[in-house]
Scaffold this active site. Structure first.
Site, PDB file in Angstrom:
ATOM      1  N   CYS A 142       0.713  -1.073   0.245  1.00  0.00           N
ATOM      2  CA  CYS A 142      -0.071  -0.593  -0.224  1.00  0.00           C
ATOM      3  C   CYS A 142       0.630   1.331   0.250  1.00  0.00           C
ATOM      4  O   CYS A 142       1.446   1.804  -1.117  1.00  0.00           O
ATOM      5  CB  CYS A 142      -0.926  -0.226   1.203  1.00  0.00           C
ATOM      6  SG  CYS A 142      -2.400   1.282   0.860  1.00  0.00           S
TER       7      CYS A 142
ATOM      8  N   GLU B 109      -1.639  -8.670   3.738  1.00  0.00           N
ATOM      9  CA  GLU B 109      -1.293  -9.160   5.183  1.00  0.00           C
ATOM     10  C   GLU B 109      -3.205  -9.684   6.050  1.00  0.00           C
ATOM     11  O   GLU B 109      -3.089 -10.191   7.068  1.00  0.00           O
ATOM     12  CB  GLU B 109      -0.776  -8.284   6.278  1.00  0.00           C
ATOM     13  CG  GLU B 109      -1.507  -6.887   6.306  1.00  0.00           C
ATOM     14  CD  GLU B 109      -1.545  -5.927   5.273  1.00  0.00           C
ATOM     15  OE1 GLU B 109      -0.833  -6.856   4.548  1.00  0.00           O
ATOM     16  OE2 GLU B 109      -1.705  -5.062   5.637  1.00  0.00           O
TER      17      GLU B 109
ATOM     18  N   HIS C 212      -3.954  -4.698   0.564  1.00  0.00           N
ATOM     19  CA  HIS C 212      -2.934  -5.406   2.153  1.00  0.00           C
ATOM     20  C   HIS C 212      -3.228  -6.735   1.446  1.00  0.00           C
ATOM     21  O   HIS C 212      -3.889  -7.290   2.059  1.00  0.00           O
ATOM     22  CB  HIS C 212      -3.775  -4.346   3.104  1.00  0.00           C
ATOM     23  CG  HIS C 212      -3.816  -3.193   2.991  1.00  0.00           C
ATOM     24  ND1 HIS C 212      -2.529  -2.787   4.406  1.00  0.00           N
ATOM     25  CD2 HIS C 212      -3.895  -1.770   3.071  1.00  0.00           C
ATOM     26  CE1 HIS C 212      -2.362  -1.558   4.262  1.00  0.00           C
ATOM     27  NE2 HIS C 212      -3.111  -0.995   3.342  1.00  0.00           N
TER      28      HIS C 212
END
Ligand code: MN
Length: 247
Positions: A113, A218, A216
């Site tokens: 990001c 994660e 993102h």
């Protein structure tokens, strides 16, 4: 035979300075993803001295550049757009310095990001400061759905490093950015795009491993294993010796 030591993965700290004090921290999902991939997560806060940051970089085998606020357009030679969001010069100093050190030393790096935008700016590229006003017809890139939900698609360029890592040509991603890569930095190429043309992935052409993704991953590791493979590939690259010794 001696067991190989797990690679140490530096994760750049995020910054909050306000009523609750001045703190450098990292959102837990980055740490969990690195650890799940077999990397030793260590946090990289500022050292307010490029030499000290350089010494920190000598002690990590790989790096994650994390998400956060807008990059100051002064970093890429633009005046501020009226819709520019919060910028944080101290945070930019940390991230841009670390990114430049990583690229110069060919330390494997995954930018996420803001981290992808930092990677692009650190290497000489520019950004859209505000997608909604600067890209007519753009999709909503700031989703209201939870972070674990995907909101738009991404097409990954066939034959790219990113394609090899993700093992997917199309994937569904979350989206929490109002900035995006405009001019891709010299030495980098755009290798993933949203349907509206917004660049969602970049990679260094000559680097061992320099990838940036605009989403993102994660938060999506439980949704699609392709997202976890970004962390697995970073840790695998970090575990490789910098130069192969002659036989
Ligand atoms: Mn997006």
């Amino acid at each position: 035979m001696a067991q190989r030591r797990p690679p140490v993965i530096g994760i750049t700290c995020q910054h909050e300075a306000g009523d609750h004090g001045d703190r450098w921290y990292v959102n837990a999902p980055y740490i969990r993803a690195v650890a799940a991939a077999g990397g030793v997560p260590v946090l990289i806060p500022p050292a307010w001295d490029p030499e000290l940051l350089g010494a920190a970089l000598e002690r990590v085998d790989g790096l994650v550049l994390t998400g956060g606020v807008d990059v100051d357009p002064a970093r890429y030679g633009q005046e501020p757009h009226p819709q520019l969001g919060r910028v944080d010069p101290e945070w930019d100093d940390l991230d841009v310095t670390v990114a430049r050190l990583a690229l110069a030393r060919d330390v494997p790096v995954l930018g996420i990001c803001r981290g992808m935008q930092v990677l692009n700016v650190a290497a000489g590229g520019t950004l859209y400061q505000d997608i909604p006003s600067q890209v007519p017809g753009a999709l909503a890139h700031q989703q209201s759905a939870p972070r674990e939900e995907a909101s738009h698609g991404v097409a990954v360029q066939d034959g790219s490093r990113l394609h090899g890592v993700l093992a997917a040509a199309h994937l569904a991603v979350n989206s929490f950015h109002h900035q995006a890569v405009l001019a891709v930095a010299p030495g980098f190429q755009a290798t993933a795009h949203a349907p509206d043309g917004i660049i969602e992935g970049i990679e260094g052409v000559a680097h061992r491993f320099a990838l940036g993704v605009q989403w993102h991953p994660e938060h999506l590791t439980g949704r699609d294993p392709a997202h976890f493979r970004l962390f697995a590939a970073l840790v695998a690259a970090a575990g490789q010796p910098v130069r192969a010794l002659p036989p």
